[in-house]
Design a protein around this motif. Structure first.
Motif, PDB file in Angstrom:
ATOM      1  N   CYS A 116       0.627  -1.183   0.012  1.00 25.52           N
ATOM      2  CA  CYS A 116       0.020   0.122   0.039  1.00 25.52           C
ATOM      3  C   CYS A 116       0.890   1.301  -0.033  1.00 25.52           C
ATOM      4  O   CYS A 116       2.122   1.241   0.319  1.00 25.52           O
ATOM      5  N   GLY A 117       0.212   2.407  -0.542  1.00 22.10           N
ATOM      6  CA  GLY A 117       1.099   3.578  -0.309  1.00 22.10           C
ATOM      7  C   GLY A 117       0.489   4.617  -1.239  1.00 22.10           C
ATOM      8  O   GLY A 117      -0.773   4.587  -1.852  1.00 22.10           O
ATOM      9  N   GLY A 118       1.378   5.539  -1.589  1.00 25.75           N
ATOM     10  CA  GLY A 118       0.980   6.437  -2.618  1.00 25.75           C
ATOM     11  C   GLY A 118       1.640   7.978  -2.355  1.00 25.75           C
ATOM     12  O   GLY A 118       2.757   7.889  -1.594  1.00 25.75           O
ATOM     13  N   GLU A 119       0.816   9.050  -2.761  1.00 24.18           N
ATOM     14  CA  GLU A 119       1.452  10.400  -2.541  1.00 24.18           C
ATOM     15  C   GLU A 119       1.682  10.828  -0.967  1.00 24.18           C
ATOM     16  O   GLU A 119       0.587  10.517  -0.111  1.00 24.18           O
ATOM     17  N   ALA A 120       2.491  11.446  -0.652  1.00 23.80           N
ATOM     18  CA  ALA A 120       2.751  11.864   0.645  1.00 23.80           C
ATOM     19  C   ALA A 120       1.876  13.224   0.617  1.00 23.80           C
ATOM     20  O   ALA A 120       1.773  14.186  -0.081  1.00 23.80           O
ATOM     21  N   PHE A 121       1.068  13.270   1.913  1.00 25.35           N
ATOM     22  CA  PHE A 121       0.283  14.498   2.232  1.00 25.35           C
ATOM     23  C   PHE A 121       0.975  15.695   2.550  1.00 25.35           C
ATOM     24  O   PHE A 121       1.953  15.184   3.537  1.00 25.35           O
ATOM     25  N   SER A 122       0.649  16.668   2.142  1.00 28.44           N
ATOM     26  CA  SER A 122       1.517  18.042   2.671  1.00 28.44           C
ATOM     27  C   SER A 122       0.948  18.454   3.869  1.00 28.44           C
ATOM     28  O   SER A 122       1.485  19.578   4.562  1.00 28.44           O
ATOM     29  N   THR A 123      -0.075  18.300   4.235  1.00 35.13           N
ATOM     30  CA  THR A 123      -0.857  18.678   5.560  1.00 35.13           C
ATOM     31  C   THR A 123      -1.122  17.526   6.479  1.00 35.13           C
ATOM     32  O   THR A 123      -1.730  16.474   6.035  1.00 35.13           O
ATOM     33  N   PRO A 124      -1.198  17.792   7.757  1.00 33.42           N
ATOM     34  CA  PRO A 124      -1.564  16.399   8.674  1.00 33.42           C
ATOM     35  C   PRO A 124      -3.063  16.229   8.632  1.00 33.42           C
ATOM     36  O   PRO A 124      -4.064  17.146   8.255  1.00 33.42           O
ATOM     37  N   ARG A 125      -3.071  14.882   9.078  1.00 33.25           N
ATOM     38  CA  ARG A 125      -4.961  14.696   9.214  1.00 33.25           C
ATOM     39  C   ARG A 125      -4.737  14.030  10.809  1.00 33.25           C
ATOM     40  O   ARG A 125      -3.864  13.638  11.425  1.00 33.25           O
ATOM     41  N   HIS A 126      -6.110  14.303  11.417  1.00 38.24           N
ATOM     42  CA  HIS A 126      -6.437  14.136  12.642  1.00 38.24           C
ATOM     43  C   HIS A 126      -7.458  12.993  12.597  1.00 38.24           C
ATOM     44  O   HIS A 126      -8.243  12.870  11.753  1.00 38.24           O
ATOM     45  N   VAL A 127      -7.084  11.987  13.650  1.00 38.82           N
ATOM     46  CA  VAL A 127      -8.121  10.837  13.637  1.00 38.82           C
ATOM     47  C   VAL A 127      -8.561  10.741  14.900  1.00 38.82           C
ATOM     48  O   VAL A 127      -8.044  11.010  15.835  1.00 38.82           O
TER      49      VAL A 127
END
Length: 301
Positions: A244-255
């Motif tokens: 699995c994988g893909g592009e790196a996100f430039s802004t963080p995500r909260h869970v």
């Protein structure tokens, strides 16, 4: 979590295991300090398990926002219902993609036909964070049958492309960010190349035995690969590996619980909306729901 075992492995994430009564779930994402691999922000292995005759899994209606869920089974079947009116049964080799967008509610239960013979359950459920421009899009559901997903033969090993493009083949499954996702079935004494094309990649030994570039993989451990490193998966006795994988996100995500967002305030609003029962109902499954938990086990901060 273990320390990186080799220079081409950034991190090896060992699972937190939850016993859900009759079957276990091994969760490797989200993990501190590694929350995401490409858009993947949640990675669960369900089972393998066989439940008693007459029983089944019953995940009552619950909400999601700002993410997409991806369900992929090795064995068994699950009935998916959602607030769009969808009723879809997923079976091994197919994929269910549910895009939550600004808000969706769904349930997951064993079909009656499975309960009558004692349901099997084995598979992977992942969540994908949505790009900020897509977080509040309209909810959607997509079922892609196993025959529509390309399968490649490596001479003793087979790989099914679940999402994105790998080994020159592309899956028809919708993606919102650059995403790669594959199910790799290794026969004894077989090998599969893992190229270096994505920003972020990870491999996960779901079943059996395998190694990557000579490093023996531990079961149910997510190995984050170093960028730019092409690798080779091998198995001496046979195994099943997810890539699995893909592009790196430039802004963080909260869970927090079932909510993912780039905004903590949006998650707080979703909490209040669910408490107030302001989310839509699930047609055909509207008599039960999962309440907001007092103790949250899935969170990023």
């Amino acid at each position: 979590m273990t320390q990186p075992p080799d220079d081409f492995i950034l991190r090896a994430i060992t699972p937190v295991t939850h016993d859900l009564g009759g079957f276990k779930v091994a969760r490797t994402l989200p993990s501190k300090p590694h929350t995401m691999v490409g858009p993947f922000i949640f990675f669960d292995q369900m089972g393998p398990a066989r439940l008693p005759t007459g029983e089944g899994i019953d995940v009552r209606p619950h909400p999601h926002i700002n993410l997409a869920t991806v369900t992929y089974l090795f064995a068994g079947a699950i009935d998916h219902r959602d607030s769009l009116g969808t009723l879809a049964t997923i079976e091994p080799g197919a994929v269910n993609l549910m895009t939550a967008g600004h808000g969706i509610v769904h349930s997951e239960r064993s079909p009656q036909s499975e309960r009558s013979r004692g349901p099997e359950l084995s598979g992977i459920q992942t969540w994908l964070a949505l790009p900020e421009a897509d977080e509040e899009r309209d909810p959607a559901f997509e079922h892609v049958g196993r025959d529509a997903l390309p399968t490649l033969d490596f001479g003793g090993a087979k790989a099914r492309v679940i999402m994105g493009a790998l080994w020159g083949a592309s899956a028809p499954t919708t993606t919102y960010a650059h995403t790669i996702y594959a199910d790799i079935l290794l026969d004894p004494e077989s090998a599969v190349p893992i190229d270096a094309g994505a920003d972020e990649r990870a491999v996960y030994l779901a079943l059996g035995e395998a190694s990557i570039d000579g490093l023996k993989m531990a079961p149910q451990t997510l190995y984050i690969l170093a960028p730019g490193h092409a690798a080779t998966l091998r198995s001496a006795s046979g195994g099943r590996v997810m890539l699995c994988g893909g592009e790196a996100f430039s802004t963080p995500r909260h869970v927090w619980w079932n909510f993912v967002s780039s905004s903590r305030e949006r998650i707080n609003q979703a909490k209040e909306d669910w408490k107030a029962q302001a989310f839509p109902k699930v047609p055909g499954d509207d008599q039960e729901f999962i309440p907001i938990p007092e103790v949250v086990r899935t969170r990023s901060d």
